[in-house]
Design a protein around this motif. Structure first.
Motif, PDB file in Angstrom:
ATOM      1  N   LEU A 171      56.923 -45.859-116.336  1.00  0.00           N
ATOM      2  CA  LEU A 171      56.739 -46.995-117.244  1.00  0.00           C
ATOM      3  C   LEU A 171      57.835 -46.978-118.320  1.00  0.00           C
ATOM      4  N   ASP A 172      57.472 -46.994-119.602  1.00  0.00           N
ATOM      5  CA  ASP A 172      58.495 -47.046-120.649  1.00  0.00           C
ATOM      6  C   ASP A 172      58.902 -45.672-121.150  1.00  0.00           C
ATOM      7  N   GLY A 173      58.401 -44.598-120.528  1.00  0.00           N
ATOM      8  CA  GLY A 173      58.772 -43.244-120.917  1.00  0.00           C
ATOM      9  C   GLY A 173      57.968 -42.664-122.058  1.00  0.00           C
ATOM     10  N   TYR A 233      44.859 -47.773-119.026  1.00  0.00           N
ATOM     11  CA  TYR A 233      43.878 -47.343-118.045  1.00  0.00           C
ATOM     12  C   TYR A 233      44.096 -48.113-116.746  1.00  0.00           C
ATOM     13  N   PHE A 234      43.975 -47.401-115.614  1.00  0.00           N
ATOM     14  CA  PHE A 234      44.165 -47.996-114.295  1.00  0.00           C
ATOM     15  C   PHE A 234      43.026 -47.572-113.377  1.00  0.00           C
ATOM     16  N   ASN A 235      42.821 -48.309-112.299  1.00  0.00           N
ATOM     17  CA  ASN A 235      41.894 -47.834-111.272  1.00  0.00           C
ATOM     18  C   ASN A 235      42.643 -46.921-110.306  1.00  0.00           C
ATOM     19  N   ARG A 236      41.991 -46.450-109.267  1.00  0.00           N
ATOM     20  CA  ARG A 236      42.613 -45.499-108.351  1.00  0.00           C
ATOM     21  C   ARG A 236      43.668 -46.153-107.456  1.00  0.00           C
ATOM     22  N   PHE A 237      43.815 -47.454-107.557  1.00  0.00           N
ATOM     23  CA  PHE A 237      44.850 -48.157-106.798  1.00  0.00           C
ATOM     24  C   PHE A 237      46.079 -48.484-107.662  1.00  0.00           C
ATOM     25  N   GLY A 238      46.047 -48.020-108.913  1.00  0.00           N
ATOM     26  CA  GLY A 238      47.168 -48.274-109.805  1.00  0.00           C
ATOM     27  C   GLY A 238      47.142 -49.637-110.463  1.00  0.00           C
ATOM     28  N   GLN A 239      46.007 -50.346-110.390  1.00  0.00           N
ATOM     29  CA  GLN A 239      45.877 -51.650-111.044  1.00  0.00           C
ATOM     30  C   GLN A 239      45.428 -51.448-112.487  1.00  0.00           C
ATOM     31  N   GLN A 240      46.081 -52.117-113.415  1.00  0.00           N
ATOM     32  CA  GLN A 240      45.784 -51.923-114.836  1.00  0.00           C
ATOM     33  C   GLN A 240      44.470 -52.581-115.229  1.00  0.00           C
ATOM     34  N   ASP A 276      46.867 -40.354-101.601  1.00  0.00           N
ATOM     35  CA  ASP A 276      47.004 -41.815-101.545  1.00  0.00           C
ATOM     36  C   ASP A 276      47.347 -42.440-102.896  1.00  0.00           C
ATOM     37  N   TRP A 277      47.475 -41.623-103.938  1.00  0.00           N
ATOM     38  CA  TRP A 277      47.687 -42.165-105.278  1.00  0.00           C
ATOM     39  C   TRP A 277      49.188 -42.321-105.553  1.00  0.00           C
ATOM     40  N   ARG A 278      49.842 -43.075-104.744  1.00  0.00           N
ATOM     41  CA  ARG A 278      51.264 -43.372-104.947  1.00  0.00           C
ATOM     42  C   ARG A 278      51.374 -44.807-105.442  1.00  0.00           C
ATOM     43  N   PHE A 279      51.630 -44.937-106.731  1.00  0.00           N
ATOM     44  CA  PHE A 279      51.702 -46.254-107.348  1.00  0.00           C
ATOM     45  C   PHE A 279      53.155 -46.709-107.439  1.00  0.00           C
ATOM     46  N   ASP A 280      53.361 -47.990-107.677  1.00  0.00           N
ATOM     47  CA  ASP A 280      54.727 -48.501-107.853  1.00  0.00           C
ATOM     48  C   ASP A 280      55.423 -47.825-109.025  1.00  0.00           C
ATOM     49  N   TRP A 281      54.650 -47.391-110.000  1.00  0.00           N
ATOM     50  CA  TRP A 281      55.224 -46.879-111.244  1.00  0.00           C
ATOM     51  C   TRP A 281      55.077 -45.360-111.392  1.00  0.00           C
ATOM     52  N   LEU A 282      54.324 -44.685-110.503  1.00  0.00           N
ATOM     53  CA  LEU A 282      54.154 -43.233-110.589  1.00  0.00           C
ATOM     54  C   LEU A 282      53.695 -42.686-109.244  1.00  0.00           C
ATOM     55  N   ASP A 283      54.369 -41.618-108.788  1.00  0.00           N
ATOM     56  CA  ASP A 283      53.972 -40.914-107.569  1.00  0.00           C
ATOM     57  C   ASP A 283      53.142 -39.701-107.990  1.00  0.00           C
ATOM     58  N   VAL A 284      51.815 -39.861-107.975  1.00  0.00           N
ATOM     59  CA  VAL A 284      50.917 -38.817-108.470  1.00  0.00           C
ATOM     60  C   VAL A 284      51.023 -37.526-107.653  1.00  0.00           C
ATOM     61  N   PRO A 285      50.933 -37.571-106.302  1.00  0.00           N
ATOM     62  CA  PRO A 285      51.026 -36.297-105.564  1.00  0.00           C
ATOM     63  C   PRO A 285      52.356 -35.584-105.764  1.00  0.00           C
ATOM     64  N   ALA A 286      53.446 -36.338-105.929  1.00  0.00           N
ATOM     65  CA  ALA A 286      54.744 -35.698-106.173  1.00  0.00           C
ATOM     66  C   ALA A 286      54.762 -35.011-107.533  1.00  0.00           C
ATOM     67  N   LEU A 287      54.131 -35.611-108.525  1.00  0.00           N
ATOM     68  CA  LEU A 287      54.061 -34.995-109.850  1.00  0.00           C
ATOM     69  C   LEU A 287      53.270 -33.692-109.796  1.00  0.00           C
ATOM     70  N   ILE A 288      52.129 -33.700-109.113  1.00  0.00           N
ATOM     71  CA  ILE A 288      51.328 -32.483-109.002  1.00  0.00           C
ATOM     72  C   ILE A 288      52.109 -31.393-108.271  1.00  0.00           C
ATOM     73  N   ALA A 289      52.759 -31.770-107.176  1.00  0.00           N
ATOM     74  CA  ALA A 289      53.496 -30.789-106.364  1.00  0.00           C
ATOM     75  C   ALA A 289      54.669 -30.179-107.116  1.00  0.00           C
ATOM     76  N   ALA A 290      55.210 -30.887-108.122  1.00  0.00           N
ATOM     77  CA  ALA A 290      56.382 -30.406-108.852  1.00  0.00           C
ATOM     78  C   ALA A 290      56.035 -29.397-109.943  1.00  0.00           C
TER      79      ALA A 290
END
Length: 444
Positions: free
Chosen positions: A225-227, A74-81, A289-303
């Protein structure tokens, strides 16, 4: 015993397989749609459901259809665990957790039903009109053309239930007209818009919308992350869920299922749309704004090649599921919010519990009473827990206590608080590892 199941979704198919495994041979499923097609996107089967499917001799088939996540974070909206825990075998369960396409799960269950119960076990194009009780004389309701079930003279575990003549007639609308199907038991597994539920609760109205809209889709993107981690990020206002439904390829990319959620301040349940394809652009903007070091959320939605929109709905728990020789199962009995990924798993538990009690009780009525006594209080508690966000309340609490993020999560939660929230939900949902690994089997 002749058993009619209304609905060929996950709950109805699991019920047919469970009843057959318990020794009942005269089981038929009647489905509203004319042709069964794979629908939906990703789904999670928790270890308690995987246990039941394994005991139905479907374990290898299910493992081949899905991916076993090893971690939930679980993470917050800033990508912090906020919180992370092992899942499935890594958490000490004897059975894995599995993520897969809902359509693939339904197809595998359908194939198993046809292999074990016969190609004609599932009849499509039958929309339930009503179920009418049949008295002890065995006389059918006037004006109903009754289609008798297959020969039930064979010896099976239902023999000690066959003394009573009471039963029911399920009336269906078909392309050829109205037909009645006589049975000793009718099981309503016809989903959140159940016709059987509506017959007994005609004033219930539409499902209850909580103001959250869900957008679901899948996309092939670089594994994060680990896939094999399931992630949930956000809070009570906006949230994003993602998990792989396929292993990473040689190029490091994997098929990811996602759910994007957003609460609407002017929620109006009377105008909510159901299951429609929508333009991804506005949803991408919501999560820009949900672009985390480990996941680009808007790019995933757009794909995603397609995004489907749903309301987050449930219904109030019922005071009674069983009426004479008919009962409810799965979403027809207890539709719940998807918090905790428990809807399909609870339907499978219903199916196994119903079959167990029908096979071990002295009468059909006693079996139905035992089934409802086992399952209705448990699912009522779960529906209400999910309204309080279930295990996902850790994200809500983190946002309330640290809306701008945090340096150290231990400054936000008391020692042991996160672990207890996670464990408490597992106990309520019936899949705490200590209890699940040791409880008796539901195989009669």
């Amino acid at each position: 015993m002749t058993i009619v199941i209304v609905g060929a979704g996950i709950g109805g198919l699991a019920a047919a397989l469970s009843l057959h495994e318990a020794g009942f041979r005269d089981v038929r499923i009647f489905e509203r749609v004319a042709q069964l097609r794979p629908l939906g996107v990703g789904i999670n089967l928790l270890p308690h459901a995987v246990r039941e499917l394994t005991e139905l001799r479907l374990g290898d088939r299910m493992a081949g259809a899905g991916v076993a996540p090893g971690t939930l974070s679980y993470f917050n909206r800033f990508g912090q665990q906020i919180w992370s825990e092992p899942r499935g075998l890594a958490a000490g369960y004897r059975w894995p957790q599995l993520s897969m396409y809902r359509g693939r799960l339904q197809a595998e269950l359908l194939q198993a039903v046809q292999e074990r119960l016969g190609e004609q076990a599932v009849q499509t194009g039958h929309r339930l009109i009503a179920v009418e009780q049949r008295g002890a004389t065995g006389k059918s309701p006037a004006g109903t053309a009754v289609a008798p079930g297959p020969d039930t003279a064979q010896s099976d575990s239902s023999a000690n239930h066959s003394g009573a003549a009471e039963g029911a007639v399920a009336r269906f609308a078909t392309a050829e007209g109205e037909v009645g199907v006589e049975a000793e038991l009718v099981v309503g597994a016809d989903g959140i818009h159940s016709a059987l539920r509506r017959q007994h609760y005609p004033d219930e109205g539409q499902p209850i919308w909580n103001g959250l809209t869900l957008w679901r889709g899948t996309a092939t993107v670089p594994a994060y992350l680990d896939g094999k981690t399931m992630i949930m990020a956000g809070d009570g206002w906006q949230k994003f869920v993602a998990y792989p439904v396929g292993p990473p390829g040689r190029d490091g990319r994997a098929l990811i299922n996602f759910i994007a959620e957003r609460r609407q301040a002017d929620a109006d349940g009377d105008t909510v749309d159901w299951n429609r394809s929508v333009d991804p652009a506005p949803i991408v903007d919501l999560f820009a704004d949900w672009r985390f070091d480990w996941l680009d959320v808007p790019a995933l939605i757009a794909a995603a090649p397609e995004i489907l929109e749903y309301p987050m709905v449930d219904r109030d728990p019922l005071p009674q599921w069983t009426f004479g020789r008919c009962t409810l199962l799965g979403d027809a009995a207890h539709p719940m919010y998807p918090n905790g990924s428990n809807g399909a798993s609870q339907a499978i538990l219903d199916a196994r519990t119903l079959a167990y009690h029908l096979a071990t009780a002295p009468t059909i009525d006693a079996g139905l009473q035992a089934y409802e006594a086992d399952r209705r209080p448990a699912t009522t508690a779960l529906v209400l827990s999910n309204r309080r966000q279930g295990p996902e309340q850790v994200m809500v609490l983190a946002h309330e206590r640290a809306p701008r993020g945090f340096r150290d999560i231990d400054e936000v939660f008391a020692p042991g608080e996160l672990a207890e929230i996670a464990a408490g939900y597992k106990r309520a949902a019936g899949f705490h590892p200590d209890a699940l690994n040791t409880r008796a089997s539901l195989t009669p």
